[in-house]
Design a protein around this motif. Structure first.
Motif, PDB file in Angstrom:
ATOM      1  N   GLU A   1      -1.349  37.404  -9.883  1.00 31.26           N
ATOM      2  CA  GLU A   1      -2.275  37.258 -11.002  1.00 31.26           C
ATOM      3  C   GLU A   1      -1.952  35.958 -11.742  1.00 31.26           C
ATOM      4  OE1 GLU A   1      -2.352  40.645 -13.553  1.00 31.26           O
ATOM      5  OE2 GLU A   1      -3.237  41.957 -12.036  1.00 31.26           O
TER       6      GLU A   1
ATOM      7  N   THR B   1      -9.965  38.471 -12.898  1.00 33.02           N
ATOM      8  CA  THR B   1     -10.890  38.965 -11.887  1.00 33.02           C
ATOM      9  C   THR B   1     -10.571  38.333 -10.537  1.00 33.02           C
ATOM     10  OG1 THR B   1     -13.242  39.148 -11.280  1.00 33.02           O
ATOM     11  CG2 THR B   1     -12.556  37.146 -12.394  1.00 33.02           C
TER      12      THR B   1
ATOM     13  N   SER C   1       0.946  46.095 -14.163  1.00 32.35           N
ATOM     14  CA  SER C   1       0.884  45.555 -12.810  1.00 32.35           C
ATOM     15  C   SER C   1       2.237  44.940 -12.440  1.00 32.35           C
ATOM     16  CB  SER C   1      -0.219  44.497 -12.730  1.00 32.35           C
ATOM     17  OG  SER C   1      -0.214  43.878 -11.470  1.00 32.35           O
TER      18      SER C   1
ATOM     19  N   ILE D   1      -2.876  44.647  -5.431  1.00 34.20           N
ATOM     20  CA  ILE D   1      -3.849  44.572  -6.509  1.00 34.20           C
ATOM     21  C   ILE D   1      -5.190  45.080  -5.998  1.00 34.20           C
ATOM     22  CG2 ILE D   1      -2.756  42.634  -7.700  1.00 34.20           C
ATOM     23  CD1 ILE D   1      -4.696  40.761  -6.385  1.00 34.20           C
TER      24      ILE D   1
ATOM     25  N   LYS E   1       3.214  37.114 -11.667  1.00 28.63           N
ATOM     26  CA  LYS E   1       2.285  36.648 -12.705  1.00 28.63           C
ATOM     27  C   LYS E   1       2.665  35.235 -13.145  1.00 28.63           C
ATOM     28  CE  LYS E   1       1.630  41.359 -14.435  1.00 28.63           C
ATOM     29  NZ  LYS E   1       1.781  42.280 -15.586  1.00 28.63           N
TER      30      LYS E   1
ATOM     31  N   SER F   1      -3.487  39.137 -21.459  1.00 25.19           N
ATOM     32  CA  SER F   1      -4.683  39.206 -20.614  1.00 25.19           C
ATOM     33  C   SER F   1      -4.398  39.655 -19.189  1.00 25.19           C
ATOM     34  CB  SER F   1      -5.367  37.830 -20.579  1.00 25.19           C
ATOM     35  OG  SER F   1      -5.817  37.460 -21.870  1.00 25.19           O
ATOM     36  N   PHE F   2      -3.123  39.853 -18.842  1.00 26.86           N
ATOM     37  CA  PHE F   2      -2.800  40.335 -17.502  1.00 26.86           C
ATOM     38  C   PHE F   2      -3.109  41.822 -17.373  1.00 26.86           C
ATOM     39  CE2 PHE F   2      -0.141  36.523 -17.735  1.00 26.86           C
ATOM     40  CZ  PHE F   2      -0.390  35.952 -16.496  1.00 26.86           C
ATOM     41  N   THR F   3      -3.237  42.286 -16.143  1.00 18.20           N
ATOM     42  CA  THR F   3      -3.465  43.708 -15.890  1.00 18.20           C
ATOM     43  C   THR F   3      -2.259  44.508 -16.357  1.00 18.20           C
ATOM     44  OG1 THR F   3      -4.796  43.147 -13.943  1.00 18.20           O
ATOM     45  CG2 THR F   3      -4.021  45.435 -14.155  1.00 18.20           C
TER      46      THR F   3
ATOM     47  N   LYS G   1      -5.889  37.352  -8.205  1.00 17.81           N
ATOM     48  CA  LYS G   1      -6.749  37.494  -9.377  1.00 17.81           C
ATOM     49  C   LYS G   1      -6.532  36.312 -10.312  1.00 17.81           C
ATOM     50  CE  LYS G   1      -7.680  42.450  -9.758  1.00 17.81           C
ATOM     51  NZ  LYS G   1      -7.621  43.619 -10.662  1.00 17.81           N
TER      52      LYS G   1
END
Length: 331
Positions: free
Chosen positions: A92, A148, A188, A295, A192, A183-185, A131
């Motif tokens: 991500e 996304t 998860s 993911i 990152k 703003s990261f999932t 993502k």
């Protein structure tokens, strides 16, 4: 997923307040002419069928029709088919892009901002299972695109980025990093990274502390410094250059030392972005070192047009506009 296929036409919405100003001005001028012609109260009694309120109602209907027509030509769409909705291996990445006025400087061809956008687009082309999210900032920061795997939408949002998106000028990198971290999932466990793209000028402070917070959460902070130490002037939209109050031309320079400090605090690397393509290679190599994890990728392959309901509403409003007369009913 909702989107506009032709979002550039949304700029036509500016015609709505402009027409409101023009209409208000014409009504005021008409009243002034009526006062010169005769007594206002007497004129009202001599023309009892004239209704000023109905004129405003018809104008409001016209404004609403204009609003809906702009939305129609912007082509509102909703994703209807999923190309994929399964787990893949990837990372991500949140891209925080500086869009302050200093990014319009042209010491990097064609400009700092356009070079940055091109670099991000090239980065998206190399992603396949990952993502990506997009944050823009100047004196303030906001999410331009939530994280996304839909790279088509990401490029569409990227194309529309310009300094006018944020009215507060400056370079608040700390706020941009804080927003990026959030703003990261959630929860998860994939690798990152935050890619901060800036010239580092007029920093509001707190950037290094936020970079350390990101690192403590397992997020690496990479900094791409755009510009030159020699600096350049800032072209304005009217073709003139930004000037100080004393009349001297403003010259913006890359704050490379600060960029390096932020990258060090975030356990990432600093890359100088120049007119070469070195930054693309270095960044791609560093992102490749991040641990990939599972993911969920959700990408819409087909979109349904949503203009039909708006077109029906426009037709109804036009009929109502025809039925509403500017003069009063006899009863």
């Amino acid at each position: 997923m909702f989107r506009f296929d032709n979002p550039i036409y949304l700029w036509l919405l500016l015609l709505i307040p402009l027409s409101a100003i023009i209409y208000s001005y014409s009504v005021r001028k008409c009243k002034q002419r009526m006062k010169k012609f005769g007594n206002t109260e007497l004129m009202r009694q001599l023309s009892p069928m004239i209704s000023q309120r109905r004129g405003w109602v018809k104008f409001a209907l016209a404004e609403l029709v204009l609003f809906l027509l702009v939305l129609i030509i912007a082509r509102p769409q909703v994703g209807s088919k999923l190309a994929t909705n399964r787990q893949r291996e990837g990372i991500e990445t949140i891209i925080a892009l500086d869009i302050s006025n200093s990014m319009l400087a042209e010491d990097v061809v064609p400009s700092r901002l356009e070079k940055s956008k091109l670099l991000v687009e090239n980065l998206m082309d190399k992603f396949s299972e990952d993502k990506i999210g997009l944050i823009v900032f100047a004196g303030d920061a906001f999410v331009q695109l939530p994280i996304t795997s839909d790279y088509v939408s990401a490029k569409m949002f990227l194309d529309n980025i310009n300094p006018s998106l944020i009215g507060t000028q400056g370079t608040d990198i700390g706020k941009a990093l804080q927003l990026s971290i959030n703003s990261f999932t959630p929860k998860s466990k994939v690798g990152k990274a935050i890619i901060l793209i800036t010239d580092g000028e007029d920093n509001e402070g707190g950037a290094e502390e936020m970079a350390r917070q990101a690192q403590s959460k397992g997020i690496k902070v990479f900094v791409l410094g755009v510009g030159s130490k020699e600096g350049a002037t800032i072209p304005m939209s009217d073709g003139e250059e930004l000037k100080k109050s004393s009349g001297e031309i403003v010259k913006t320079r890359l704050n490379e030392d600060m960029c390096k400090q932020i990258a060090a605090a975030g356990h990432g690397v600093y890359v100088h972005v120049s007119n070469s393509n070195v930054a693309d290679a270095v960044l791609g190599r560093e992102l490749g070192k991040l641990q990939k994890g599972k993911i969920n990728n959700v990408i819409y392959s087909d979109f349904d047009e949503q203009f039909q309901a708006l077109a029906l509403l426009v037709a109804i409003l036009l009929i109502v506009d025809v039925l509403v007369l500017e003069r009063k009913k006899r009863w």
